[in-house]
Design an enzyme around this catalytic site. Sequence first.
Site, PDB file in Angstrom:
ATOM      1  CD  GLU A 122      -2.539   1.280   2.694  1.00 34.79           C
ATOM      2  OE1 GLU A 122      -2.998   0.188   3.114  1.00 34.79           O
ATOM      3  OE2 GLU A 122      -2.724   2.364   3.282  1.00 34.79           O
ATOM      4  CD  GLU A 145      -3.051   7.882   5.836  1.00 35.95           C
ATOM      5  OE1 GLU A 145      -3.936   7.121   6.270  1.00 35.95           O
ATOM      6  OE2 GLU A 145      -1.892   7.505   5.591  1.00 35.95           O
TER       7      GLU A 145
END
Length: 322
Positions: A135, A140
Amino acid sequence: MLAAILVFCLGSVPVLASTSYRINNTFIGNDFFTWNWETFSDPTHGRVNYVDKATAMATNLSLVSETTRNFIMRADTQNTVLPGQRGRNSVRITSPSAYGDSVLLLDLWHMPTGCATWPAWWTVSKTGPWPHGGEIDIIEGVNRNVRNLASLHTTANCSMPKTREQKGLTVSTDCDASYNDNQGCGVEFNKTSSYGDGFNSNGGGYYAMRRGTRGIDIWFWPRDDPELPRQLSQRLPDVNPDIWGDPDATFPTGACNCDPFDDHSIVFDLTFCGDWAGSAYPASGCPSDCSSFVDNNPKEFVEAYWEVVALSVYVPNLNGTQ
């Protein structure tokens, strides 16, 4: 789509060497409605209810702006969340194709921000099961953060060197998803315009991520940055990341011995509270407790939206370098 496996973990299959990448696909406005709207329960345990495409369109949670023609995804700002409901209505979309060795360029006008929010733009293995195949978190953050955090999440035996050629600050070095509550190996960007209110008030900017033979590199440029490469601002058909300067975050090849990174789908999502935003909430300066805030304050989420100008995908230019 290029079927390739990143030489990120030792023993994986080599990808094609190239410093030049050619446009493969660009998503603008209504193009995003070809993506998949996910409706499963949030894997990060957020106070969120991901809705399907029909519901998102009918309730204006997913739309194309009539004025800018930009694509918008947002949280519900009208309703309180009742006991027994999964959470506040929001959107999670996944690209129809998956990509290996590639460059992703995101021209973003606005990102979700505010107390209890946890937005992310990221890629994840299409095959899985997670964390197999890896991932990559490109954008974020949570709550009132002002700096972006880019991270990798992998299987066991993967750590990054603390010092490497990047502009950002290494926050954590162990990429193993089973270590330290899945913190991953993260790099915090040095610009306060890279995330949240600072990003939005500056008119957004550009994020780029390269997967290649040397690993994974992530860059950010504010919209008015004089160092923004012209090939990106003009969306030229060929780009060469080698001339973009040091990345804000880099994750070099051969630094670990995990499963190889295979072809990844691209994901946008917006959750609330959950494993990270919820645990960080008490120290965020936000009122009440996280779940109660989400449930009872719909008008507090008017800034909790993505506004995407364009997302371009480039794959290696097999005709030579640039």
